[in-house]
Design a protein around this motif. Sequence first.
Motif, PDB file in Angstrom:
ATOM      1  N   LEU A   1       0.898  -1.681   0.028  1.00  0.00           N
ATOM      2  CA  LEU A   1       0.032  -0.164   0.179  1.00  0.00           C
ATOM      3  C   LEU A   1       0.876   1.420   0.461  1.00  0.00           C
ATOM      4  N   LEU A   2       1.871   1.354   1.077  1.00  0.00           N
ATOM      5  CA  LEU A   2       2.798   2.415   1.008  1.00  0.00           C
ATOM      6  C   LEU A   2       3.284   2.712  -0.732  1.00  0.00           C
ATOM      7  N   CYS A   3       4.082   1.198  -1.352  1.00  0.00           N
ATOM      8  CA  CYS A   3       4.060   1.404  -2.345  1.00  0.00           C
ATOM      9  C   CYS A   3       3.343   2.253  -3.505  1.00  0.00           C
ATOM     10  N   ALA A   4       2.308   1.290  -3.735  1.00  0.00           N
ATOM     11  CA  ALA A   4       1.669   2.030  -4.427  1.00  0.00           C
ATOM     12  C   ALA A   4       1.069   3.767  -5.046  1.00  0.00           C
ATOM     13  N   GLY A   5       1.526   4.409  -3.061  1.00  0.00           N
ATOM     14  CA  GLY A   5       0.892   5.645  -2.720  1.00  0.00           C
ATOM     15  C   GLY A   5       1.843   6.654  -3.427  1.00  0.00           C
ATOM     16  N   CYS A   6       3.020   5.405  -4.340  1.00  0.00           N
ATOM     17  CA  CYS A   6       4.575   6.287  -4.811  1.00  0.00           C
ATOM     18  C   CYS A   6       4.082   6.795  -6.100  1.00  0.00           C
ATOM     19  N   VAL A   7       2.771   5.702  -6.831  1.00  0.00           N
ATOM     20  CA  VAL A   7       2.871   6.224  -7.924  1.00  0.00           C
ATOM     21  C   VAL A   7       2.098   7.642  -8.566  1.00  0.00           C
ATOM     22  N   SER A   8       1.194   7.512  -7.859  1.00  0.00           N
ATOM     23  CA  SER A   8       0.755   9.044  -8.228  1.00  0.00           C
ATOM     24  C   SER A   8       0.064   9.707  -7.601  1.00  0.00           C
ATOM     25  N   LYS A   9      -0.656  11.077  -7.741  1.00  0.00           N
ATOM     26  CA  LYS A   9      -0.906  12.048  -6.503  1.00  0.00           C
ATOM     27  C   LYS A   9      -2.629  11.491  -6.447  1.00  0.00           C
TER      28      LYS A   9
ATOM     29  N   ASP B   1      -3.529   9.729  -2.039  1.00  0.00           N
ATOM     30  CA  ASP B   1      -4.619   9.864  -1.895  1.00  0.00           C
ATOM     31  C   ASP B   1      -5.446   8.829  -1.522  1.00  0.00           C
ATOM     32  N   LEU B   2      -5.573   7.869  -2.401  1.00  0.00           N
ATOM     33  CA  LEU B   2      -6.390   6.767  -2.534  1.00  0.00           C
ATOM     34  C   LEU B   2      -5.790   5.924  -1.244  1.00  0.00           C
ATOM     35  N   ALA B   3      -4.788   5.789  -1.294  1.00  0.00           N
ATOM     36  CA  ALA B   3      -3.703   5.189  -0.469  1.00  0.00           C
ATOM     37  C   ALA B   3      -3.577   5.233   1.363  1.00  0.00           C
ATOM     38  N   ASN B   4      -3.212   6.403   1.666  1.00  0.00           N
ATOM     39  CA  ASN B   4      -4.081   6.440   2.155  1.00  0.00           C
ATOM     40  C   ASN B   4      -5.896   6.813   3.473  1.00  0.00           C
TER      41      ASN B   4
END
Length: 466
Positions: A48-56, A60-63
């Motif tokens: 989930l943390l890695c997915a949050g690095c893909v785009s803005k 936001d969704l991964a938070n």
Amino acid sequence: MEFSETENAEVKSQYWTPMIKRKPSLSIESMPSEILLKIFSYLDAVSLLCAGCVSKRFYDLANDNGIWLKLYSSCFPPKRMIWKINPAETETISLGCATPQGRRPGYWKKEYIFRQIAAVKARVMQLVKPVDPQTGLPCKNREAIRASGLSWVIVLKDTSGKEHVMEQADLSFKDTSVTIFWYSAHWPCLNILSTLELCGVTPLLPNQNRGANTNGPRRRSLIAKYSLSNLTKTSVALGADKLVQVFCLNPGLLLGLWKGKNEIAFVTASLHYHQLLEKSTLGSATLQYVLLPNEPVLDDVDPEYGLHDYNLHLDMHSGTHTCMCGTFKSLFCRKGDIQNGYLRLTVVSVKDNAKHLPIIGTVGLSWRTDALKGHVKDCYLMDVTVLDETRKPFWCFSAPVNMELSSSTSGLYDYMGHIYTTEYADSEGKVSVDLVWLEETKEYFVINLVLYISTKKVNSWYGTNY
């Protein structure tokens, strides 16, 4: 006017373009947020943390608090609390009914990360509490390193500023040090490299069962930085075999170069356990962790002695094979032995045959790469741990050293053979070792071992003025 079949095809190709229905391109980023949140809900924390690095948008969704509250609750089951309404009536309320509403985005993500870090830190602190009386160091350093998820990397920077990060290939644990090996078939060209940085790396979310996670988010702690400019001229050449030449970069780094090619073959670092966890985890990617200074204590030594009741734990090894390991107690230095800014502690004396020590096996450094291996003779790794009279680590280091053939031969009746010497020095002291080679038994004996402690080190430690 009639056209042939071939001419009809040409006319159609020039004046008529058929309408082709193309399927709209699909990508995960074009999916509705509700679908993406559903997908993210199946991910573990690291993914989930890695997915949050893909785009803005992904960040936001991964938070999303709902996803992180679910992860938090699964890892940290809520405690049950009893609220007393009156002496005759009680009600049990589950804290698991906490909801993500009313919290800022990312709240439960931060709570999850903080709790994970705190749990691992508590585990590591428990492991480093027991101390080995022989070394004065934590007994379970190996377990503490693995529990923290700690690993090490070297960062090679070229003249353009580009970084080449090399992950550790292997580890070897000893009583007082850990030796890290790097070898690869794809090293950057040495001619374009400017610096080498040795860094400790810890995962943001360490997993005690799997150890270090090289795929998830991690942070670096700079341990040491070395210059690679004019390496063969500015570094100490320790030895060579048929394939490689080995150079020493202080502190504690070995670099092997292929002969005739000026290309890196392998890199080895030897790190002493003393404050290793702090240096490997508490620094930043650009700044080293500053060790806390020792608080001076009043020197209450006997007037006849400068230092007394000191212990030495010495380990001589190749990184994998131990040549000699021993503890020497009750070392002392008379004030008359303080000369040229050093206090002399004699560990093994030439005159005392009973304390002369044999070296087990062949002295040398073993190395290997993905395809080749070798052995560089007459050099080894030396681990020194000096404890003061309170059994507190006083002077500690792990460093590569070599043996040099002396021009003199042994005059001792029991040891008729060539003498080899090993010298080591840093800002805190010096070590001098004399070894004699016995041709008949094909073994070395340590016949002289002396420590020289800097008076500056002693004065800063005790607040004295030697």
